[in-house]
Scaffold this active site. Structure first.
Site, PDB file in Angstrom:
ATOM      1  N   SER A 166       0.825  -1.214   0.000  1.00  0.00           N
ATOM      2  CA  SER A 166       0.000   0.000   0.000  1.00  0.00           C
ATOM      3  C   SER A 166       0.852   1.252   0.000  1.00  0.00           C
ATOM      4  CB  SER A 166      -0.879   0.045   1.248  1.00  0.00           C
ATOM      5  OG  SER A 166      -1.826  -0.964   1.199  1.00  0.00           O
ATOM      6  N   ASN A 226      -4.756   5.963  -2.276  1.00  0.00           N
ATOM      7  CA  ASN A 226      -4.246   6.329  -0.940  1.00  0.00           C
ATOM      8  C   ASN A 226      -3.585   7.699  -0.914  1.00  0.00           C
ATOM      9  OD1 ASN A 226      -5.244   4.092   0.272  1.00  0.00           O
ATOM     10  ND2 ASN A 226      -3.361   2.913   0.158  1.00  0.00           N
ATOM     11  N   GLU A 286      -5.127  -1.109  -8.783  1.00  0.00           N
ATOM     12  CA  GLU A 286      -4.151  -0.157  -9.294  1.00  0.00           C
ATOM     13  C   GLU A 286      -2.964  -0.969  -9.823  1.00  0.00           C
ATOM     14  OE1 GLU A 286      -4.909   3.822  -6.628  1.00  0.00           O
ATOM     15  OE2 GLU A 286      -3.636   2.288  -5.734  1.00  0.00           O
ATOM     16  N   HIS A 305      -2.155  -3.432  -6.820  1.00  0.00           N
ATOM     17  CA  HIS A 305      -2.695  -2.984  -5.538  1.00  0.00           C
ATOM     18  C   HIS A 305      -4.202  -3.214  -5.507  1.00  0.00           C
ATOM     19  CE1 HIS A 305      -3.502   0.360  -2.435  1.00  0.00           C
ATOM     20  NE2 HIS A 305      -3.057  -0.701  -1.809  1.00  0.00           N
TER      21      HIS A 305
END
Ligand SMILES: NC(=O)c1ccc[n+]([C@@H]2O[C@H](COP(=O)([O-])OP(=O)(O)OC[C@H]3O[C@@H](n4cnc5c(N)ncnc54)[C@H](O)[C@@H]3O)[C@@H](O)[C@H]2O)c1
Length: 309
Positions: A144, A215, A177, A165
């Site tokens: 992450s 994120n 992702e 991801h």
């Protein structure tokens, strides 16, 4: 015309060949994310080797996958319970378990790593696998917050290394992702995009920058919500209600922080702060640090910003 047709056939067959290439997937780490990725890959007909450090963890992991599949089947096969049971058995048959990554990667097309979020441990794992995996095997990390390039640097296959991801819970969340470093080859990147689509997911392409897309936007937003509260500009309840009713978000930022885990959020922001200390969006928060120090990590410990007992 013949040339054009030939080109089309060639491009179709090379795309098909790429698809066919990723049939066998090794997933390292059978925790929250690894189990979810294994479930989705096995459900879409891939042969999956799931690896973790002990048989006990792996058995628990497969039990979790079975429970999750039962929930899927209850909805999807409501009128045909026998077909549902058949589906579950077929999916479970696609999953094998192992505590020895080096033996299973010898027949794998793709390794997806979903172990603890620690650069050195991830590097050590890939360094070892690089020596034994076939030349065509692509390596991907589900990290992450760590740079994919830093993890890849422990291997000699920088061109066959990228990021995949996934989002929690993996069987429900449509997004993946797909991250390319400056060294990731086009062929590898295309193979990762194709694989994500084969899982029924929607891939987006990302550069190897902190937090990728989701994120990078979400973590500073959650941190800013804490700072707003720290300044006394709003109660956490009001901020949560405001973002749900005013911005249409399904969860408020404090609810989301508790769901993600305060330790995870702190780990991410601390890492980014270290990388870019002058960026005010990455500044640590005394309130978050205090809650983590008290062991109040969110839903998983029964208390974070809210109490769950
Ligand atoms: N939890 C999330 O919401 C989320 C979302 C996206 C990405 N991620 C990333 O996915 C990765 C895994 O997160 P998680 O939440 O599934 O963690 P987790 O703690 O639930 O699972 C990690 C698993 O890896 C195993 N493991 C640790 N070291 C190992 C090794 N050397 N070899 C084999 N297995 C090993 C552990 O035994 C554990 O079962 C992390 O990099 C995390 O940043 C997490």
């Amino acid at each position: 015309m013949a040339f054009v047709t030939h080109q089309i056939v060639r491009s179709l067959s090379s795309s098909a060949a790429r698809h066919a290439a990723i049939k066998h997937v090794t997933i390292i780490g059978g925790g929250l994310m690894g189990a979810g990725i294994a479930q989705v890959a096995a459900s879409t007909g891939h042969s999956v080797a799931l690896v973790d450090t002990s048989e006990d963890i792996l058995k628990k992991s497969v039990k979790g996958i079975e429970g999750s599949l039962k929930r899927v089947v209850k909805k999807k096969y409501a009128d045909k319970p026998e077909a549902g049971e058949e589906f579950i058995q077929k999916v479970l048959k696609n999953i094998s378990i192992s505590t020895d990554a080096t033996s299973v990667v010898q027949s794998t097309d793709l390794v997806v790593e979903a172990i603890v979020e620690n650069l050195k441990i991830k590097q050590d794992l890939f360094h070892g696998l690089d020596k034994v995996a076939p030349a065509h095997t692509i390596f991907a990390s589900n990290t992450s917050s760590l740079p994919i390039g830093d993890i890849a640097s422990s291997t000699s296959r920088l061109d066959r290394f990228g990021g995949l991801h996934f989002f929690n819970p993996v069987p429900m969340m449509k997004l993946v992702e797909v991250i390319r470093t400056p060294s990731t080859s086009q062929e590898t990147f295309d193979a990762l995009l194709d694989f994500s689509k084969a899982l029924g997911k929607h891939p987006v392409s990302c550069k190897d920058t902190p937090g990728f897309i989701v994120n990078r936007l979400l973590v500073p937003y959650m941190m800013e919500a804490i700072r707003l509260h720290e300044r006394g500009h709003g109660s956490k309840e009001d901020i949560d209600v405001a973002m749900k009713l005013g911005a249409g978000y399904p969860m408020g930022p404090f609810e989301l922080l508790d769901y993600v885990g305060l330790d995870t959020s702190k780990f991410i922001i601390d890492g980014w702060h270290q990388m870019d200390p002058d960026n005010p969006l990455f500044a640590p928060s005394p309130m978050l640090n205090k809650l983590v120090a008290e062991g109040k990590l969110g839903k998983k410990t029964g208390e974070g910003f809210y109490k769950y007992k």
